[in-house]
Design a protein around this motif. Structure first.
Motif, short mmCIF file in Angstrom:
data_model
loop_
_atom_site.label_atom_id
_atom_site.label_comp_id
_atom_site.label_asym_id
_atom_site.label_seq_id
_atom_site.Cartn_x
_atom_site.Cartn_y
_atom_site.Cartn_z
N LYS A 165 0.84 -1.20 0.00
CA LYS A 165 0.00 0.00 0.00
C LYS A 165 0.87 1.24 0.00
O LYS A 165 0.62 2.20 -0.76
CB LYS A 165 -0.91 -0.01 1.24
CG LYS A 165 -1.66 1.27 1.48
CD LYS A 165 -3.02 1.24 0.83
CE LYS A 165 -3.87 2.43 1.25
NZ LYS A 165 -3.71 3.58 0.40
N GLU A 204 2.40 1.87 -3.39
CA GLU A 204 1.40 2.44 -4.30
C GLU A 204 1.20 3.92 -4.01
O GLU A 204 1.14 4.74 -4.94
CB GLU A 204 0.07 1.71 -4.17
CG GLU A 204 0.06 0.32 -4.75
CD GLU A 204 -1.26 -0.41 -4.49
OE1 GLU A 204 -2.27 0.25 -4.22
OE2 GLU A 204 -1.26 -1.65 -4.57
N ASP A 205 1.10 4.27 -2.74
CA ASP A 205 0.91 5.67 -2.36
C ASP A 205 2.12 6.52 -2.78
O ASP A 205 1.96 7.64 -3.27
CB ASP A 205 0.70 5.81 -0.85
CG ASP A 205 -0.61 5.21 -0.38
OD1 ASP A 205 -1.50 4.94 -1.23
OD2 ASP A 205 -0.76 5.00 0.84
N ASP A 214 2.56 7.80 -6.44
CA ASP A 214 1.81 8.99 -6.82
C ASP A 214 2.26 10.25 -6.08
O ASP A 214 1.87 11.35 -6.44
CB ASP A 214 0.32 8.77 -6.56
CG ASP A 214 -0.26 7.66 -7.43
OD1 ASP A 214 0.23 7.47 -8.55
OD2 ASP A 214 -1.20 6.98 -6.98
N ARG A 215 3.05 10.10 -5.02
CA ARG A 215 3.49 11.27 -4.26
C ARG A 215 4.50 12.07 -5.08
O ARG A 215 5.41 11.53 -5.68
CB ARG A 215 4.14 10.84 -2.94
CG ARG A 215 4.43 12.06 -2.05
CD ARG A 215 5.03 11.71 -0.74
NE ARG A 215 4.14 10.89 0.07
CZ ARG A 215 4.46 10.46 1.28
NH1 ARG A 215 5.62 10.76 1.81
NH2 ARG A 215 3.61 9.71 1.96
#
Length: 103
Positions: A20, A23-24, A27-28
């Motif tokens: 998780k 994945e986060d 995009d950061r």
């Protein structure tokens, strides 16, 4: 055997949290600049450049090499920041344990 089951369950939970987080972090967006802010780059922690801004004042047809150097420096710094952010966040999750293949 109960202890082993607990260990496996904890490992599975950590693996889900790490997935998780990865994945986060993909995009950061991080930002870096060069030349006192004349060139600014935004990139994701996974290394994808999202935007490039160049102040028109730095565009000199007589000195294209300087502009190229500034762009390269800003891109490299943004990618470096993204990697450092990813490593830092993953380190928080793993308690500083280096897990091969995670970065």
């Amino acid at each position: 055997m109960k202890g082993m089951n607990d260990l496996v369950r904890q490992a599975q939970m950590m693996q889900r949290k790490m997935s998780k987080l990865q994945e986060d972090l993909e995009d950061r967006v991080v930002e870096a600049s060069a030349g006192g802010g004349m060139v600014t780059v935004e990139a994701t922690c996974s290394g994808s450049v999202k935007s490039l801004k160049i102040d028109p004042a730095v565009v000199d047809p007589e000195d294209v090499e300087m502009l190229q150097d500034l762009v390269l420096a800003a891109v490299n710094e943004a990618v470096k920041k993204g990697k450092e952010t990813m490593e830092s966040e993953m380190g928080k999750l793993t308690g500083g344990i280096n897990i091969p293949g995670m970065f």
